[in-house]
Design a protein around this motif. Structure first.
Motif, PDB file in Angstrom:
ATOM      1  N   GLY A   8       0.850  -1.203   0.000  1.00 33.70           N
ATOM      2  CA  GLY A   8       0.000   0.000   0.000  1.00 33.70           C
ATOM      3  C   GLY A   8       0.873   1.236   0.000  1.00 33.70           C
ATOM      4  N   PRO A  82      -8.963  -2.081   3.517  1.00 35.26           N
ATOM      5  CA  PRO A  82      -9.514  -3.186   4.303  1.00 35.26           C
ATOM      6  C   PRO A  82      -9.970  -4.365   3.436  1.00 35.26           C
ATOM      7  N   PRO A 140      -8.572   1.977  15.125  1.00 34.67           N
ATOM      8  CA  PRO A 140      -8.029   1.125  16.183  1.00 34.67           C
ATOM      9  C   PRO A 140      -6.506   1.195  16.249  1.00 34.67           C
TER      10      PRO A 140
HETATM   11  P1  NDP Z   1      -5.035   5.277   0.406  1.00 34.48           P
HETATM   12  O1  NDP Z   1      -6.231   5.102  -0.409  1.00 34.48           O
HETATM   13  O2  NDP Z   1      -4.314   6.587   0.426  1.00 34.48           O
HETATM   14  O3  NDP Z   1      -3.939   4.168   0.006  1.00 34.48           O
HETATM   15  C1  NDP Z   1      -4.273   2.838  -0.212  1.00 34.48           C
HETATM   16  C2  NDP Z   1      -3.144   2.216  -1.015  1.00 34.48           C
HETATM   17  O4  NDP Z   1      -3.457   0.846  -1.221  1.00 34.48           O
HETATM   18  C3  NDP Z   1      -2.965   2.854  -2.391  1.00 34.48           C
HETATM   19  O5  NDP Z   1      -1.598   2.958  -2.661  1.00 34.48           O
HETATM   20  C4  NDP Z   1      -3.637   1.830  -3.314  1.00 34.48           C
HETATM   21  O6  NDP Z   1      -3.115   1.771  -4.607  1.00 34.48           O
HETATM   22  C5  NDP Z   1      -3.299   0.555  -2.595  1.00 34.48           C
HETATM   23  N1  NDP Z   1      -4.200  -0.512  -3.026  1.00 34.48           N
HETATM   24  C6  NDP Z   1      -5.552  -0.489  -3.088  1.00 34.48           C
HETATM   25  N2  NDP Z   1      -6.008  -1.639  -3.588  1.00 34.48           N
HETATM   26  C7  NDP Z   1      -4.919  -2.400  -3.839  1.00 34.48           C
HETATM   27  C8  NDP Z   1      -4.738  -3.686  -4.382  1.00 34.48           C
HETATM   28  N3  NDP Z   1      -5.760  -4.455  -4.758  1.00 34.48           N
HETATM   29  N4  NDP Z   1      -3.470  -4.138  -4.524  1.00 34.48           N
HETATM   30  C9  NDP Z   1      -2.404  -3.389  -4.165  1.00 34.48           C
HETATM   31  N5  NDP Z   1      -2.516  -2.171  -3.650  1.00 34.48           N
HETATM   32  C10 NDP Z   1      -3.753  -1.677  -3.490  1.00 34.48           C
HETATM   33  O7  NDP Z   1      -5.427   4.862   1.897  1.00 34.48           O
HETATM   34  P2  NDP Z   1      -4.728   5.307   3.255  1.00 34.48           P
HETATM   35  O8  NDP Z   1      -3.251   5.252   3.092  1.00 34.48           O
HETATM   36  O9  NDP Z   1      -5.369   6.531   3.751  1.00 34.48           O
HETATM   37  O10 NDP Z   1      -5.192   4.118   4.235  1.00 34.48           O
HETATM   38  C11 NDP Z   1      -4.529   2.871   4.240  1.00 34.48           C
HETATM   39  C12 NDP Z   1      -5.194   1.950   5.274  1.00 34.48           C
HETATM   40  O11 NDP Z   1      -5.111   2.535   6.571  1.00 34.48           O
HETATM   41  C13 NDP Z   1      -6.686   1.694   5.029  1.00 34.48           C
HETATM   42  O12 NDP Z   1      -6.959   0.344   5.295  1.00 34.48           O
HETATM   43  C14 NDP Z   1      -7.380   2.561   6.063  1.00 34.48           C
HETATM   44  O13 NDP Z   1      -8.630   2.057   6.435  1.00 34.48           O
HETATM   45  C15 NDP Z   1      -6.382   2.455   7.206  1.00 34.48           C
HETATM   46  N6  NDP Z   1      -6.494   3.548   8.187  1.00 34.48           N
HETATM   47  C16 NDP Z   1      -6.466   3.213   9.517  1.00 34.48           C
HETATM   48  C17 NDP Z   1      -6.557   4.189  10.481  1.00 34.48           C
HETATM   49  C18 NDP Z   1      -6.404   3.827  11.918  1.00 34.48           C
HETATM   50  O14 NDP Z   1      -6.234   4.725  12.764  1.00 34.48           O
HETATM   51  N7  NDP Z   1      -6.425   2.565  12.316  1.00 34.48           N
HETATM   52  C19 NDP Z   1      -6.758   5.607  10.128  1.00 34.48           C
HETATM   53  C20 NDP Z   1      -6.665   5.865   8.704  1.00 34.48           C
HETATM   54  C21 NDP Z   1      -6.570   4.855   7.771  1.00 34.48           C
HETATM   55  P3  NDP Z   1      -3.527   2.857  -5.752  1.00 34.48           P
HETATM   56  O15 NDP Z   1      -2.838   4.104  -5.311  1.00 34.48           O
HETATM   57  O16 NDP Z   1      -2.994   2.305  -6.996  1.00 34.48           O
HETATM   58  O17 NDP Z   1      -5.022   2.964  -5.702  1.00 34.48           O
END
Ligand code: NDP
Length: 394
Positions: A8, A82, A140
């Motif tokens: 990610g 997720p 979380p």
């Molecule tokens: P973003 O949307 O900014 O980044 C997600 C990344 O995952 C992107 O680089 C995306 O690629 C990549 N991705 C999505 N689908 C796939 C796939 N099938 N295969 C490979 N890579 C993939 O999200 P965030 O960075 O904001 O959030 C990341 C995680 O953190 C999420 O799960 C979010 O729910 C969690 N989170 C948790 C918090 C907490 O306090 N616990 C608070 C905030 C976020 P592409 O750029 O090509 O789309």
């Protein structure tokens, strides 16, 4: 040697990559992989040392297995979305590698946050002798550890837990989300839910609010009751808790825009027919909203996330206590090119990974954060950029 694979390359992935790269004594070799390799390369170019990059589709288990076999990490940090939790856990099982994430699995077609899918891996992870650490973000994540810390040091019994998440930052945009818009809007528009006397009580979305006076000059803000996934694991692991709720602040402009978007159907997660093509409105909306990553240089102000805990103190007298963390958007951006929402998620992910790689938190099976000793985690968290505070309330 602790080779680590980060999956990610969004806002959170950027912070995790920065923080792991800053700690070569723990993270000896790093690979950053995501769907779009160019995003990994852009992040890698910002880092203080060389990090490998790769393209991977994390929905595809064989592709993940091939990448893991090739890079041979000790740990996979999942900061994709997720939706990818289970496929990445499957790949970890197949290759015998530890796993960490920051958000619980959610099926793409139902806005439902539940641990049941990931808890179902408990036996298989235990048998394989590998560990999964679930939800190592801030909330979380740190909020779970704050609860364990309060219980360990200050309470003989917790009766009431209120987790309060305030983003007092301002990015100057009329409407934007601070992390992935699709995930954020799904969460905020879902029905509210809190735990009371052994039962879950549902509320209409954002229909309950309270005012809370935040520290560090933030002042009084309106907070809205929402369901948040850490409530499920916390009431399971601290069954004494009588009431557990989660609150989040929202500005007027955010709420007004959200209402309109909802009313016109733009937050729908089911496909609709558009000119002979199936599109999911919320995914289209994501494409036209500001990229959360672009808000980094614009955002000023602070976040304050913490727990208000009430119960019986270790001395047997009633006690009320607040444990919280303040993070400054501009400081976070200066260090990692990301605002505080990504920073407060990415740092605990790195700290959770450090706990696992150093064998401080290490146990085969699938675990939530509150199931480990909170002290080493919180000490490391303060050292790695998120110092926290505690106070007793009269
Ligand atoms: P973003 O949307 O900014 O980044 C997600 C990344 O995952 C992107 O680089 C995306 O690629 C990549 N991705 C999505 N689908 C796939 C796939 N099938 N295969 C490979 N890579 C993939 O999200 P965030 O960075 O904001 O959030 C990341 C995680 O953190 C999420 O799960 C979010 O729910 C969690 N989170 C948790 C918090 C907490 O306090 N616990 C608070 C905030 C976020 P592409 O750029 O090509 O789309």
């Amino acid at each position: 040697m602790s080779r680590t694979l980060i999956i990610g390359a969004g806002g959170v992935g950027r912070v995790v990559a920065h923080k792991c790269a800053q700690a070569p004594e723990i993270f000896s070799e790093i690979m950053l992989a995501s769907r779009t390799k160019a995003k990994c390369d852009a992040i890698a170019a910002e880092l203080p040392r060389k990090v490998a990059t790769a393209k991977v589709d994390a929905d595809n288990v064989p592709e993940l297995v091939a990448l893991i076999k090739d890079f041979k990490p000790k740990l996979v940090i999942n900061v994709a979305l997720p939706y990818q939790d289970l496929t990445i856990m499957d790949a970890c099982l197949e290759t015998g590698v530890d796993y960490l994430d920051t958000a619980n699995y959610e099926p793409p077609d139902v806005a439902k946050f539940e641990y049941k899918w990931q808890w179902a891996y408990q036996e298989r992870f235990e048998k394989a002798g590998i560990m999964a650490l679930l939800g190592s973000g801030f909330d979380p994540g740190v909020t779970n550890v704050f609860t364990a810390y309060a219980r360990k040091h200050h309470f003989s019994r917790i009766d009431v837990l209120d987790i309060i998440d305030c983003n007092a930052g301002d990015h100057g945009q009329p409407f934007a989300t601070n992390f992935n818009p699709e995930i954020n809007i799904r969460e905020v528009t879902a029905r509210g839910r809190y735990y009371e006397h052994g039962e879950w009580v549902e509320t209409d979305p954002l229909s309950w609010s309270m005012d809370f006076d935040f520290p560090a000059g933030i002042g009084q803000k309106k907070c809205f009751l929402m369901y948040h996934e850490e409530l499920e694991s916390l009431v399971k692991h601290f069954p004494e808790i009588k009431r557990a709720r989660f609150w989040m602040t929202f500005g007027e402009s955010y709420l007004r825009h959200l209402k309109v978007l909802e009313n016109v159907g733009m937050t729908r997660i089911d496909p609709v027919d558009f000119q002979g093509q199936q599109i999911v409105p919320i995914q289209f909306l994501k494409a036209v909203l500001p990229d959360p990553g672009s808000l980094g240089p614009l955002t000023k102000g602070k976040t304050c996330i913490g727990n208000v805990v009430q119960g019986l103190g270790t001395d047997g007298a009633p006690r009320k206590y607040y444990i919280y963390q303040i993070c400054d958007h501009e400081e976070a951006y200066k260090e990692t090119n990301s605002q505080a929402i990504s920073y407060t998620t990415g740092v605990p992910a790195m700290v959770g990974a450090a706990m696992m790689l150093q064998g401080i938190w290490k146990k085969p099976g699938v675990w939530n954060m509150e199931q480990f000793d909170p002290d080493p985690f919180l000490a490391e968290l303060a050292k790695r950029g998120l110092p926290w505070q505690e106070t007793f309330i009269d």
